[in-house]
Design a protein around this motif. Structure first.
Motif, mmCIF file in Angstrom:
data_model
loop_
_atom_site.group_PDB
_atom_site.id
_atom_site.type_symbol
_atom_site.label_atom_id
_atom_site.label_comp_id
_atom_site.label_asym_id
_atom_site.label_seq_id
_atom_site.Cartn_x
_atom_site.Cartn_y
_atom_site.Cartn_z
ATOM 1 N N VAL A 53 0.851 -1.185 0.000
ATOM 2 C CA VAL A 53 0.000 0.000 0.000
ATOM 3 C C VAL A 53 0.891 1.241 0.000
ATOM 4 O O VAL A 53 1.798 1.364 0.828
ATOM 5 C CB VAL A 53 -0.941 0.000 1.220
ATOM 6 N N ILE B 54 -0.471 -0.676 -4.518
ATOM 7 C CA ILE B 54 -1.888 -0.462 -4.240
ATOM 8 C C ILE B 54 -2.003 0.964 -3.723
ATOM 9 O O ILE B 54 -1.400 1.308 -2.704
ATOM 10 C CB ILE B 54 -2.407 -1.481 -3.205
ATOM 11 N N PRO C 43 -4.284 4.001 -2.394
ATOM 12 C CA PRO C 43 -5.549 4.563 -1.906
ATOM 13 C C PRO C 43 -5.628 6.066 -2.210
ATOM 14 O O PRO C 43 -4.947 6.568 -3.103
ATOM 15 C CB PRO C 43 -5.493 4.292 -0.406
ATOM 16 N N GLU D 4 -7.081 4.327 5.627
ATOM 17 C CA GLU D 4 -7.000 3.446 4.466
ATOM 18 C C GLU D 4 -5.679 2.681 4.435
ATOM 19 O O GLU D 4 -5.661 1.489 4.114
ATOM 20 C CB GLU D 4 -7.170 4.250 3.170
ATOM 21 N N HIS E 217 -5.869 -0.027 7.190
ATOM 22 C CA HIS E 217 -6.894 -1.019 6.853
ATOM 23 C C HIS E 217 -6.443 -1.910 5.693
ATOM 24 O O HIS E 217 -6.494 -3.140 5.791
ATOM 25 C CB HIS E 217 -8.213 -0.319 6.507
ATOM 26 N N LEU E 218 -6.000 -1.300 4.600
ATOM 27 C CA LEU E 218 -5.592 -2.090 3.434
ATOM 28 C C LEU E 218 -4.384 -2.970 3.734
ATOM 29 O O LEU E 218 -4.345 -4.141 3.349
ATOM 30 C CB LEU E 218 -5.296 -1.165 2.252
ATOM 31 N N HIS E 219 -3.413 -2.417 4.436
ATOM 32 C CA HIS E 219 -2.232 -3.213 4.775
ATOM 33 C C HIS E 219 -2.620 -4.412 5.649
ATOM 34 O O HIS E 219 -2.153 -5.526 5.411
ATOM 35 C CB HIS E 219 -1.174 -2.360 5.482
ATOM 36 N N LYS F 142 -5.536 -5.944 5.794
ATOM 37 C CA LYS F 142 -6.291 -6.910 4.993
ATOM 38 C C LYS F 142 -5.367 -7.706 4.077
ATOM 39 O O LYS F 142 -5.584 -8.896 3.865
ATOM 40 C CB LYS F 142 -7.359 -6.201 4.162
#
Length: 177
Positions: free
Chosen positions: A104, A134, A136, A167, A170-172, A174
């Motif tokens: 991310v 990725i 965000p 973000e 959260h993304l990391h 997940k």
């Protein structure tokens, strides 16, 4: 888990301040997160000339190692002449093409003109896409969003910083499950 903030500016403070705000907010959300701000103005990264990394100066090698060792990122750049800085582009040219793969990478851009708010989408994100990052939300910070002491005082910008930090974490999280 290491979050590396990168300020791609060789002068000024606003970009580094904005990137630092994001990484500090992310650490508040995830206290186990180790954070570091890599401010390009403190390093003498050599121009890419096609030689192996070990033939570049120590600063260049240190910066590349910090990037390759990190787990997630916030990359910031001021906008000059409707583009990212040459220092940041040169840094990207040093990186292995898989350095951001499935990682991310949030972005922060600063500018003196509101006309530059799309530079991240049109220039920075395509470069990060090449690296398979990725990406965000971007945070755009106009010069007027800072007070005389270079503190970000604009509520909308502060909210976007909070959103980007959420973000990132959260993304990391997940991706690591």
């Amino acid at each position: 888990m290491k979050l590396l903030g990168i300020s791609g500016s060789l002068i000024g403070e606003k970009t580094a301040i904005a990137v630092n705000e994001v990484i500090k907010k992310a650490q508040e959300l995830e206290p186990k997160l180790e954070i570091e701000l890599l401010d390009m103005k403190h390093y003498e990264v050599e121009f890419v000339v096609g030689k192996p990394l070990h033939d570049y100066n120590e600063d260049t090698q240190v910066v590349i190692k910090k990037i390759t060792d990190a787990d997630l990122f916030v990359i910031g750049t001021p906008i000059y002449q409707a583009s990212i800085t040459g220092a940041l582009k040169n840094l990207f040219d040093h990186l292995p093409t898989n350095v951001f793969e499935s990682k991310v990478v949030g972005t922060v851009t600063t500018a003196g003109s509101e006309k530059h708010f799309l530079v991240a989408d049109h220039q920075l994100k395509p470069i990060l896409s090449f690296f398979k990052a990725i990406t965000p939300t971007n945070v755009f910070v106009h010069s007027s969003c800072f007070d005389q002491s270079n503190v970000i005082v604009d509520k909308e910008v502060r909210d976007r910083i909070d959103t980007l930090a959420k973000e990132l974490v959260h993304l990391h999280t997940k991706l690591k499950l």
